[in-house]
Design a protein around this motif. Structure first.
Motif, PDB file in Angstrom:
ATOM      1  N   THR A   1     -16.328  -6.640  31.404  1.00 18.47           N
ATOM      2  CA  THR A   1     -17.281  -5.549  31.223  1.00 18.47           C
ATOM      3  C   THR A   1     -18.557  -5.981  31.923  1.00 18.47           C
ATOM      4  N   VAL A   2     -19.070  -5.107  32.763  1.00 16.54           N
ATOM      5  CA  VAL A   2     -20.213  -5.446  33.630  1.00 16.54           C
ATOM      6  C   VAL A   2     -20.096  -6.878  34.190  1.00 16.54           C
ATOM      7  N   GLY A   3     -18.860  -7.195  34.578  1.00 12.85           N
ATOM      8  CA  GLY A   3     -18.620  -8.481  35.236  1.00 12.85           C
ATOM      9  C   GLY A   3     -18.437  -9.661  34.292  1.00 12.85           C
ATOM     10  N   ILE A   4     -18.569  -9.441  32.978  1.00  7.73           N
ATOM     11  CA  ILE A   4     -18.439 -10.555  32.021  1.00  7.73           C
ATOM     12  C   ILE A   4     -17.098 -10.451  31.286  1.00  7.73           C
ATOM     13  N   GLY A   5     -16.488 -11.606  31.078  1.00  6.47           N
ATOM     14  CA  GLY A   5     -15.246 -11.649  30.284  1.00  6.47           C
ATOM     15  C   GLY A   5     -13.999 -11.271  31.063  1.00  6.47           C
ATOM     16  N   GLY A   6     -14.055 -11.376  32.381  1.00  8.46           N
ATOM     17  CA  GLY A   6     -12.907 -10.971  33.192  1.00  8.46           C
ATOM     18  C   GLY A   6     -11.747 -11.950  33.129  1.00  8.46           C
ATOM     19  N   GLY A   7     -10.524 -11.423  33.175  1.00 10.93           N
ATOM     20  CA  GLY A   7      -9.370 -12.317  33.171  1.00 10.93           C
ATOM     21  C   GLY A   7      -8.049 -11.589  33.061  1.00 10.93           C
ATOM     22  N   TYR A   8      -7.059 -12.301  32.522  1.00  7.24           N
ATOM     23  CA  TYR A   8      -5.721 -11.751  32.314  1.00  7.24           C
ATOM     24  C   TYR A   8      -5.036 -12.649  31.305  1.00  7.24           C
TER      25      TYR A   8
END
Ligand SMILES: [Fe+2]
Length: 322
Positions: free
Chosen positions: A300-307
């Protein structure tokens, strides 16, 4: 070892998709970060990061939990031939890049079409043509999708349970058919994994009842749509602000904040209030069920990205950061 992916929101129609939708403040924020994601370098970095994990951990198969791509008319889902062609093209491209098979796809709101508080397209919403194209895309004959893998059964729960009506077909009848199939599937004594696109679908009483009845058999519940822990955190705050009488003064403050942000759009402020009040139980249900978020690469807004990487054999999962 399997890889669970969700909410990539690939955007081949980034200009066109807004032709039928009035932009609002949230869309402008989303677009800003979507643009960052569409930056070829970022996209390449994300794909490379996943490719290396796929190679290192010898992952052969991936499942996609919805919102693979944004369509030509964003709120109408993938209901044009151009959407279908682009989605097929992107699927082939991603599989080649990652060196794995994306075996199954769930139906997200960006595939089915959607009607959320900030939508403005007169032809928005879940529609049958979008679902038909999705079935061609996934090479499936029906919306219900369950399959076996490593002595477990996996069931996809599509976005349809998050909305009350469709544009041009009887959504309740479709939900009933789906739940009938799911009930039958859950009778089998085998560890089961649910992949839910949108946890707001837990608002459907029958779906939630069925999950609760079979909770012991259901080993994991994964969900997407929320993209990152930040959205869950934000949702928890908002449902409390709108749902608790004692927090009424904060609600006035938040209403005023939205009013200012939308430059005095009373309709949006009212719709947001309805939206959060309707979802007042969702954070508690997510906690009760122990449902696990599959992060989107952008977060979210570039924070917490992954898989997420799931080891069915060991019965474990691991969230990976981008
Ligand atoms: Fe979604």
């Amino acid at each position: 070892m399997k890889i669970l992916l969700s909410d990539w929101h690939l955007a081949p129609f980034r200009v066109e998709k807004f032709l039928t939708q009035k932009r609002n403040f949230i869309e402008i924020i989303i677009q800003y970060f979507a643009k960052k994601f569409e930056d070829k370098e970022k996209e390449a970095k994300m794909l490379e990061s996943i490719r290396l994990v796929v190679k290192k951990e010898n992952i052969k198969v991936g499942y996609f939990n919805g919102d693979f791509m944004e369509s030509r008319r964003t709120e109408r889902g993938m209901n044009t031939t151009e959407d279908l062609e682009k989605a097929l093209e992107l699927k082939a491209y991603i599989m080649k890049k990652l060196g794995l098979i994306l075996a199954f796809f769930n139906l997200g709101n960006h595939e089915s079409g959607y009607d959320l508080p900030l939508c403005t397209d007169a032809e928005k919403g879940i529609n049958w043509q979008a679902i038909k194209n999705f079935l061609v895309f996934t090479e499936a004959e029906e919306l219900y999708c369950s399959f076996y893998e490593d002595n477990s059964k996996l069931i996809f729960v599509p976005y349809i349970f998050s909305e009350e009506k469709a544009r041009d077909f009887d959504l309740d009848a479709e939900k009933k058919i789906f739940l009938g199939r799911m009930r039958e599937d859950l009778k089998e004594d085998i560890p089961t994994i649910l992949l839910v696109h949108d946890p707001d679908s837990f608002d459907d009483v029958e779906l939630l009842g069925l999950i609760r009845e079979n909770r012991e058999k259901i080993k994991f519940i994964f969900f997407g749509h929320y993209h990152s822990w930040i959205n869950l955190f934000f949702m928890r705050i908002m449902v409390n602000v709108y749902g608790r009488i004692l927090l009424f003064p904060f609600r006035c403050f938040v209403d005023l904040f939205f009013f200012a942000l939308t430059k005095g759009d009373v309709h949006i402020v009212r719709e947001l209030g309805i939206y959060f009040r309707k979802r007042k139980n969702i954070p508690t249900i997510i906690r009760e069920l122990g449902a696990v978020l599959i992060p989107a690469p952008t977060g979210t807004v570039g924070i917490g990205g992954g898989y997420l990487v799931l080891d069915l054999g060991k019965g474990t999962y691991e969230k990976k950061k981008i």
